[in-house]
Design a protein around this motif. Structure first.
Motif, PDB file in Angstrom:
ATOM      1  N   ALA A  64       9.647  37.605  22.042  1.00 33.30           N
ATOM      2  CA  ALA A  64       8.193  37.413  21.380  1.00 33.30           C
ATOM      3  C   ALA A  64       7.583  36.587  22.539  1.00 33.30           C
ATOM      4  O   ALA A  64       6.282  36.066  22.804  1.00 33.30           O
ATOM      5  N   VAL A  65       7.755  35.066  22.296  1.00 32.84           N
ATOM      6  CA  VAL A  65       7.460  34.012  22.531  1.00 32.84           C
ATOM      7  C   VAL A  65       7.283  33.531  23.785  1.00 32.84           C
ATOM      8  O   VAL A  65       6.026  33.435  24.265  1.00 32.84           O
ATOM      9  N   ALA A  66       8.174  34.243  24.247  1.00 35.79           N
ATOM     10  CA  ALA A  66       8.197  33.851  26.053  1.00 35.79           C
ATOM     11  C   ALA A  66       7.167  34.914  26.954  1.00 35.79           C
ATOM     12  O   ALA A  66       6.755  34.957  27.635  1.00 35.79           O
ATOM     13  N   ALA A  67       6.955  36.373  26.370  1.00 36.48           N
ATOM     14  CA  ALA A  67       6.120  37.489  25.833  1.00 36.48           C
ATOM     15  C   ALA A  67       4.687  36.953  26.434  1.00 36.48           C
ATOM     16  O   ALA A  67       4.396  37.505  27.145  1.00 36.48           O
ATOM     17  N   SER A  68       4.550  36.387  25.122  1.00 40.04           N
ATOM     18  CA  SER A  68       3.113  35.883  25.137  1.00 40.04           C
ATOM     19  C   SER A  68       2.693  34.813  25.976  1.00 40.04           C
ATOM     20  O   SER A  68       1.239  33.899  25.889  1.00 40.04           O
ATOM     21  N   ASP A 102       4.925  29.962  30.798  1.00 38.36           N
ATOM     22  CA  ASP A 102       5.379  29.071  31.026  1.00 38.36           C
ATOM     23  C   ASP A 102       6.426  29.142  29.849  1.00 38.36           C
ATOM     24  O   ASP A 102       7.428  28.406  29.067  1.00 38.36           O
ATOM     25  N   GLY A 103       6.575  30.781  29.088  1.00 34.22           N
ATOM     26  CA  GLY A 103       7.684  31.402  27.872  1.00 34.22           C
ATOM     27  C   GLY A 103       8.985  31.368  29.067  1.00 34.22           C
ATOM     28  O   GLY A 103       9.935  31.575  28.159  1.00 34.22           O
ATOM     29  N   ASN A 104       8.476  31.319  29.900  1.00 37.64           N
ATOM     30  CA  ASN A 104      10.089  31.835  30.832  1.00 37.64           C
ATOM     31  C   ASN A 104      10.273  30.461  30.915  1.00 37.64           C
ATOM     32  O   ASN A 104      12.447  30.636  31.236  1.00 37.64           O
TER      33      ASN A 104
END
Length: 70
Positions: free
Chosen positions: A35-39, A43-45
């Motif tokens: 969820a953090v990576a998607a939001s 940069d989350g990737n």
């Protein structure tokens, strides 16, 4: 013979019950990380890639400390 089979079965069930909360926590932590990576977008990737690399390095270090190459 039957007593040893019963003991092994009970031990397996008890071990499974002990592992279950940790597996659930890992799934929840993974869901939160996704969820953090998607939001965060691109940069989350990088965060996910950095965590994966850190995990591989930690496992490699642990393996080498138990079984040295030389």
């Amino acid at each position: 013979m039957m007593k040893t089979v019963l003991n092994k079965t009970l031990l397996t069930v008890a071990a499974g019950l002990l592992v279950l909360p940790f597996a659930a926590f890992a799934l929840l932590a993974g869901e939160r990380a996704l969820a953090v990576a998607a939001s965060a977008g691109a940069d989350g990737n990088w965060l996910v890639v950095a965590l994966a690399i850190a995990g591989v390095l930690a496992r490699s270090w642990h393996g080498l400390s138990k079984h040295p190459v030389l």
